[in-house]
Write a protein that holds these residues in place. Structure first.
Motif, mmCIF file in Angstrom:
data_model
loop_
_atom_site.group_PDB
_atom_site.id
_atom_site.type_symbol
_atom_site.label_atom_id
_atom_site.label_comp_id
_atom_site.label_asym_id
_atom_site.label_seq_id
_atom_site.Cartn_x
_atom_site.Cartn_y
_atom_site.Cartn_z
ATOM 1 N N ARG A 137 24.049 30.805 33.742
ATOM 2 C CA ARG A 137 24.606 32.139 33.981
ATOM 3 C C ARG A 137 26.128 32.089 34.034
ATOM 4 N N MET A 146 30.700 39.172 29.093
ATOM 5 C CA MET A 146 29.737 39.761 30.018
ATOM 6 C C MET A 146 30.336 39.840 31.417
ATOM 7 N N HIS A 149 24.997 38.702 34.178
ATOM 8 C CA HIS A 149 23.937 38.234 33.294
ATOM 9 C C HIS A 149 22.751 37.765 34.118
ATOM 10 N N SER A 157 17.098 38.472 28.349
ATOM 11 C CA SER A 157 18.117 38.679 29.374
ATOM 12 C C SER A 157 18.436 40.149 29.537
ATOM 13 N N ILE A 159 22.030 42.156 30.662
ATOM 14 C CA ILE A 159 23.443 41.916 30.937
ATOM 15 C C ILE A 159 24.150 43.217 31.288
ATOM 16 N N ASN A 216 18.642 36.406 24.380
ATOM 17 C CA ASN A 216 19.900 35.829 24.838
ATOM 18 C C ASN A 216 20.984 35.913 23.760
ATOM 19 N N CYS A 219 22.107 39.576 23.148
ATOM 20 C CA CYS A 219 22.943 40.073 24.255
ATOM 21 C C CYS A 219 24.349 39.492 24.175
#
Length: 226
Positions: A137, A146, A149, A157, A159, A216, A219
């Motif tokens: 993370r 980000m 997260h 994920s 975010i 993941n 994102c």
């Protein structure tokens, strides 16, 4: 040798937490704050003494000993969290003992993948990797754009990120972010307002924060958009 502040019977919703290091203590404290009945256990008498004033039910016991588990009354519990991390042998023996007692839900902390696989094989129903997960993370937050997260699975994920320029001025109810970017925008927070669920009439503003769900990679790519 058992040393307990309080002798007590477990309620149907009670949770036992074994291992009162940082992880176990945080779990036990959070459960107490949520209103659960918690039995906190550690083999180290100093830790037990330190927490005796803030936890209603805390005791010292060697949980690698099956007889000690029975004396504590853990067979009456439906949920037990094993927070022992650094002592892999104690962690595994404790989970084995709980498995033999037929505990329906055993949650166990693992420090690495091999440790986790062993815990699963001896009966842990849920294995968590707090350090590994937090490390991933932080890595994503440090190297990307980000703001927050949360990883729910190996490839899914949610975010929080600033709205990219490509979306500013558009209606979120019309923009097909899944087709374009492989993610779903599930919430938005205006600069001077609370978070809102997505509706057809929301127009993305330059300083909006978006809550986005997806794989993941998707994102990360979305958060990197200019």
């Amino acid at each position: 040798m058992l040393a307990s502040k309080n002798n007590r019977k477990s309620s149907p919703s009670a949770v036992a937490v074994i291992g009162l290091g940082r992880f176990g203590t945080a779990v036990a404290q959070s459960l107490l704050q949520m209103g659960h009945d918690v039995l906190a256990i550690d083999s180290d008498g100093r830790r037990v003494q330190m927490l005796a004033d803030e936890m209603p039910h805390v005791l010292q016991a060697d949980t690698t000993d099956p007889d000690a588990l029975r004396q504590i009354g853990l067979a009456d519990f439906r949920r037990v969290v094993v927070g022992i991390g650094s002592d892999v042998e104690a962690s595994v023996l404790t989970v084995m003992g709980l498995t033999d007692l037929g505990i329906p839900q055993i949650w166990a902390k693992a420090t690495h993948q091999t440790h986790g696989r062993i815990l699963e094989r001896v009966g842990a129903h849920h294995v968590v990797y707090p350090e590994e997960r937090m490390g991933r993370r932080v890595a994503r937050l440090v190297t990307g754009k980000m703001i927050d997260h949360i990883e729910f699975d190996e490839d899914f994920s949610i975010i929080k990120t600033k709205a990219p320029e490509a979306l500013v001025g558009g209606l979120l109810g019309i923009i097909d972010t899944m087709s374009k970017f492989g993610v779903a925008v599930i919430g938005v927070k205006p600069q001077d307002g609370p978070f809102r669920h997505i509706t057809q009439d929301i127009i993305v503003q330059p300083n909006d924060l978006l809550i986005v769900a997806g794989s993941n990679d998707a994102c990360e790519a979305f958060a990197a958009l200019e």
